[in-house]
Design an enzyme around this catalytic site. Structure first.
Site, PDB file in Angstrom:
ATOM      1  N   SER A 180       1.014  -1.102   0.064  1.00 48.79           N
ATOM      2  CA  SER A 180      -0.167   0.160  -0.029  1.00 48.79           C
ATOM      3  C   SER A 180       1.034   1.266  -0.041  1.00 48.79           C
ATOM      4  O   SER A 180       1.742   1.341  -1.049  1.00 48.79           O
ATOM      5  CB  SER A 180      -1.046  -0.079   1.322  1.00 48.79           C
ATOM      6  OG  SER A 180      -1.919   1.150   1.067  1.00 48.79           O
ATOM      7  N   THR A 181       0.795   2.191   1.018  1.00 49.15           N
ATOM      8  CA  THR A 181       1.621   3.512   1.071  1.00 49.15           C
ATOM      9  C   THR A 181       2.986   3.086   1.137  1.00 49.15           C
ATOM     10  O   THR A 181       3.631   2.503   1.685  1.00 49.15           O
ATOM     11  CB  THR A 181       1.214   4.211   2.293  1.00 49.15           C
ATOM     12  OG1 THR A 181      -0.050   4.246   2.545  1.00 49.15           O
ATOM     13  CG2 THR A 181       1.806   5.516   2.269  1.00 49.15           C
ATOM     14  N   HIS A 206      -2.432  -1.152  -3.590  1.00 47.20           N
ATOM     15  CA  HIS A 206      -3.626  -0.174  -3.363  1.00 47.20           C
ATOM     16  C   HIS A 206      -3.042   1.223  -4.190  1.00 47.20           C
ATOM     17  O   HIS A 206      -2.618   2.066  -3.698  1.00 47.20           O
ATOM     18  CB  HIS A 206      -3.914   0.286  -1.780  1.00 47.20           C
ATOM     19  CG  HIS A 206      -4.074  -0.779  -0.805  1.00 47.20           C
ATOM     20  ND1 HIS A 206      -4.086  -0.773   0.393  1.00 47.20           N
ATOM     21  CD2 HIS A 206      -4.946  -2.023  -1.197  1.00 47.20           C
ATOM     22  CE1 HIS A 206      -4.410  -1.906   0.837  1.00 47.20           C
ATOM     23  NE2 HIS A 206      -4.892  -2.415   0.057  1.00 47.20           N
ATOM     24  N   MET A 299      -0.103   1.291   5.128  1.00 48.18           N
ATOM     25  CA  MET A 299      -0.977   1.901   6.405  1.00 48.18           C
ATOM     26  C   MET A 299      -2.014   0.653   6.440  1.00 48.18           C
ATOM     27  O   MET A 299      -2.584   0.106   5.622  1.00 48.18           O
ATOM     28  CB  MET A 299      -1.544   3.004   5.928  1.00 48.18           C
ATOM     29  CG  MET A 299      -2.197   3.704   7.086  1.00 48.18           C
ATOM     30  SD  MET A 299      -1.272   4.380   8.306  1.00 48.18           S
ATOM     31  CE  MET A 299      -2.626   5.265   9.109  1.00 48.18           C
ATOM     32  N   ASP A 302      -4.707  -4.554   6.354  1.00 49.28           N
ATOM     33  CA  ASP A 302      -5.134  -5.235   5.025  1.00 49.28           C
ATOM     34  C   ASP A 302      -4.001  -6.345   4.667  1.00 49.28           C
ATOM     35  O   ASP A 302      -2.705  -5.741   4.554  1.00 49.28           O
ATOM     36  CB  ASP A 302      -5.289  -4.444   3.691  1.00 49.28           C
ATOM     37  CG  ASP A 302      -6.008  -5.307   2.717  1.00 49.28           C
ATOM     38  OD1 ASP A 302      -6.735  -6.268   2.941  1.00 49.28           O
ATOM     39  OD2 ASP A 302      -5.922  -4.862   1.686  1.00 49.28           O
TER      40      ASP A 302
END
Length: 362
Positions: A180-181, A206, A299, A302
């Site tokens: 993600s991030t 993401h 972050m 998930d």
């Protein structure tokens, strides 16, 4: 109580500035300290006060957001979140922004922007907090001032839990990756290090809809492995990496000895679509001990539950270490659940997954 995260909003739309300010100021963990209609105004304000995070549009008068971002990172490396309505036509610019150091992207629609921002208030606040965490390189407590946050759904809404492995035996290995991030550049480093005959890989990163195709194309041009945005029924084969399309869940499936992906709609899982938990659960169910799981910078949590299901099914799991993560959220949650077999720095993930795919030894 910790001091709120101080935010500057840079956008040429007065409506966007006012709406974002209202959303961010309503969260007790955030405070808008400045707004600017273009980068020139923003630069003057930065002479007197440096915020913790900046939200930045791409297309603005006098100076575009990409040029401003490049100058900003050279002088004041502040975490930046791109907030752009140019995601479809301008995805190349957005990817360039990620290369220049932007932490994340909020995709604004061309019409109905105010309504979209208000409906996405929880996500927007989380993205800004994650951007702040990227500078501190440790997870932040996610705060919300809203009592009507929808329930956080699990992968149960997409795919039932694995209940034993009744598939025909196969020796083929498959790798599933979640990020993600900070993941766009982490994935670039990982995939560029892989040889052309690497095991088949499926990735959930993401990203907003329309970004993943450009992201996959960019990676395909610089990696030895083939990289493409996943389409329904694409085969997972050696030397190929499939990137889950934005806003669609992507599952690993198997027919006989053939692995392939299913791309489908569905509700948000762990507040994401695509969801790493969905991909990892499908790997637990359809690949079991033949799977290698990798969870990278990001972050939230998930992927943590799905990775534990993979471990229970016999998979070998790898987590990126805290020092090399932009945000040590997702890997940390997987580690805390006991779902990880090995923790390695970003630079070592490629060799770790290749070794695991060959002999399953840590």
């Amino acid at each position: 109580m910790a001091e709120p995260i101080r935010v500057m909003i840079v956008d040429d739309s007065a409506v966007v500035r006012e709406t974002l300010k209202s959303i961010l100021d309503a969260d007790p963990g955030l405070q808008v300290v400045a707004t600017a209609a273009d980068p020139i105004i923003a630069a003057k304000k930065l002479e007197n006060d440096i915020p913790d995070v900046i939200t930045l549009d791409i297309e603005m008068p006098r100076m575009d957001g990409i040029s401003f971002l490049k100058k900003l990172m050279a002088q004041h490396p502040i975490p930046v979140v791109i907030c752009s309505s140019q995601a479809d036509q301008g995805s190349g610019n957005a990817l360039k922004a990620l290369e220049y150091g932007a932490v994340d992207i909020i995709q604004k629609p061309k019409m109905g922007t105010k309504q979209f921002l208000e409906e996405s208030r929880v996500t927007i606040c989380d993205v800004v907090k994650a951007a702040h965490a990227s500078r501190r390189r440790k997870p932040v407590r996610q705060l919300s001032a809203f009592a009507d946050v929808p329930p956080k759904l699990t992968a149960d809404v997409i795919l039932a839990r694995p209940s034993g492995n009744h598939l025909i035996e196969t020796t083929d290995r498959v790798v599933v990756v979640g990020a993600s991030t900070g993941g766009t550049e982490a994935l670039r480093e990982l995939l560029q290090a892989l040889p052309i005959d690497s095991p088949g890989i499926v990735v959930v990163q993401h990203m907003p809809e329309h970004f993943t195709a450009a992201f996959a194309k960019r990676l395909d041009g610089i990696c030895q492995v083939s990289v493409k945005e996943a389409e329904d029924n694409d085969s997972v084969v050696r030397g190929r990496v499939l990137i889950a399309p934005g806003n669609r869940h992507t599952l690993l499936k198997r027919s006989g000895a053939r692995y392939y992906v299913e791309v489908k709609d569905g509700p948000l899982v762990s507040r994401h679509r695509p969801s790493v938990d969905v991909l990892f659960r499908s790997a637990a169910r359809y690949a079991g001990k033949n799977a290698v799981g990798v969870i990278m910078t990001g972050m939230g949590d998930d992927g943590a539950r799905g990775m534990l299901e993979m471990k229970d099914a016999g998979a070998f799991n790898i987590a990126q270490d805290e020092a090399s993560c932009i945000v040590y959220g997702m890997p940390n949650e997987a580690v805390k659940r006991g779902a990880v077999d090995r923790i390695v720095p970003l630079s070592g993930i490629s060799q770790a997954l290749l070794r695991a795919a060959v002999d399953r030894r840590p």
